[in-house]
Design an enzyme around this catalytic site. Structure first.
Site, short mmCIF file in Angstrom:
data_model
loop_
_atom_site.label_atom_id
_atom_site.label_comp_id
_atom_site.label_asym_id
_atom_site.label_seq_id
_atom_site.Cartn_x
_atom_site.Cartn_y
_atom_site.Cartn_z
N SER A 161 3.84 -2.34 10.06
CA SER A 161 4.68 -2.19 10.15
C SER A 161 6.04 -3.28 10.02
CB SER A 161 5.63 -1.64 12.07
OG SER A 161 4.81 -0.68 12.31
N HIS A 181 -9.57 1.30 4.89
CA HIS A 181 -8.47 1.36 5.49
C HIS A 181 -8.30 2.27 6.71
CE1 HIS A 181 -4.01 2.63 6.65
NE2 HIS A 181 -3.92 1.22 6.03
N ASN A 200 0.85 -1.25 0.00
CA ASN A 200 -0.08 0.22 -0.09
C ASN A 200 0.78 1.46 0.01
OD1 ASN A 200 -1.77 1.98 0.62
ND2 ASN A 200 -1.91 1.59 2.70
N LYS A 259 0.18 4.28 0.14
CA LYS A 259 -0.91 5.28 -0.01
C LYS A 259 -0.38 6.74 -0.62
CE LYS A 259 -0.12 2.96 5.10
NZ LYS A 259 0.35 3.58 5.89
N GLU A 276 -5.14 -4.58 10.88
CA GLU A 276 -4.15 -3.89 10.55
C GLU A 276 -4.20 -2.76 11.90
OE1 GLU A 276 -2.59 -3.06 6.82
OE2 GLU A 276 -3.82 -1.52 6.96
N GLU A 302 -6.44 5.04 7.82
CA GLU A 302 -7.05 6.34 7.69
C GLU A 302 -8.07 6.39 6.77
OE1 GLU A 302 -2.55 5.38 5.74
OE2 GLU A 302 -2.00 4.55 7.82
N GLY A 312 2.97 1.91 10.63
CA GLY A 312 3.56 3.09 10.66
C GLY A 312 4.68 3.15 11.89
P1 13P Z 1 3.05 0.76 7.12
O1 13P Z 1 3.57 -0.77 7.16
O2 13P Z 1 4.04 1.56 6.97
O3 13P Z 1 3.85 0.19 8.71
O4 13P Z 1 1.99 0.34 7.05
C1 13P Z 1 0.65 -0.72 7.11
C2 13P Z 1 -0.57 -0.30 6.30
O5 13P Z 1 -1.27 0.81 6.92
C3 13P Z 1 -0.98 -1.34 5.20
O6 13P Z 1 -2.13 -0.70 4.49
#
Ligand code: 13P
Length: 247
Positions: A210, A95, A11, A13, A165, A97, A171
């Protein structure tokens, strides 16, 4: 029901420009033999160029969101059919976010998932608890509630995956312990079987938060983990390939 084929999805983002397609090409070039399906989900404006760049490779391309309607007066939004037309084969939905930043409820995620299916795309539906919810002992209830609320019954018989997640692991460099991941993945599996019967056993349950080359093997070999949804580490070919090699 056989075990689902692992899926490793990146992803990106809101990261990546045309120049970043070199990383996508390097991932395709370095892929080698793998038992996993591999996908990259770049920003919508890169989908077409990335799918052209990867058309002779085994790497699939996906979107990061789609609107719940097929067309209409929704300034700035992208429909699932548009993603498909640009070359996407799958879409990340719900997601955290988007749930947190754009107030997407389970109901909205379910409606978006229906739109994804109408366009013939494969949804990856995300769920996950916040740190406060985990500390309050609510992780399993929150996650299984999101699974029930975000997955429409129309998914029966369709290809889709669920990504667990934990919000606090995204992150941050923090990850749950392997037993914690397994506990949640088993609860998701039981919910999928409740909802979809035997077919629920064939749904890949990805872990995200992560994931990096150094922890990928342990996470990917945990019980009921059927792949990974990777953020930051999917932006660098070397790191993403390291994760794929850990399958
Ligand atoms: P990270 O791997 O950067 O922690 O992000 C995970 C994520 O949100 C994938 O959709």
């Amino acid at each position: 029901m056989t075990k689902p084929q692992p899926l490793i999805a990146g992803n990106w983002k809101m990261n990546g420009l045309g120049a970043s397609l070199g990383e996508a090409r390097a991932i395709a070039a370095g892929l080698g033999a793998t038992s996993a399906r591999v996908a990259l989900c770049p920003p919508a404006v890169l989908i077409h160029r990335m799918s052209e760049a990867l058309k002779d490779s085994a790497v699939l391309v996906g979107g990061q969101d789609n609107h719940w309607d097929d067309t209409g007066a929704f300034t700035g939004d992208t429909s699932a059919a548009m993603l498909a037309d640009a070359g996407a084969g799958m879409v990340i939905l719900g997601h955290s976010e988007r749930r947190a930043g754009y107030r997407e409820t389970d109901d909205i995620v379910a409606r978006k998932t229906l739109a994804t299916l109408r366009a013939g795309l494969e949804p990856i539906v995300c769920v996950g608890e916040t740190l406060e919810q985990r500390k309050a002992g609510e992780a399993l209830a929150v996650v299984t509630g999101q699974v029930r609320g975000s997955l429409p019954a129309d998914l029966a018989g369709k290809a889709f995956s669920v990504a667990y997640e934990p919000v606090w692991a995204i992150g941050t460099g923090l990850t749950p312990t392997t037993p914690e991941i397994e506990e949640v993945h088993r609860a998701i599996r039981a919910t999928l079987v409740e909802m979809f019967g035997e077919a629920g056993k064939g749904v890949a349950i990805l872990y995200g938060g992560s994931v990096k080359p150094s922890n990928a093997a342990e996470i990917l070999h945990a019980d009921e983990v059927g792949g990974a949804l990777v953020g930051g580490a999917s932006l660098k070919a070397e790191d993403f390939l390291g994760i794929i090699r850990a399958v």
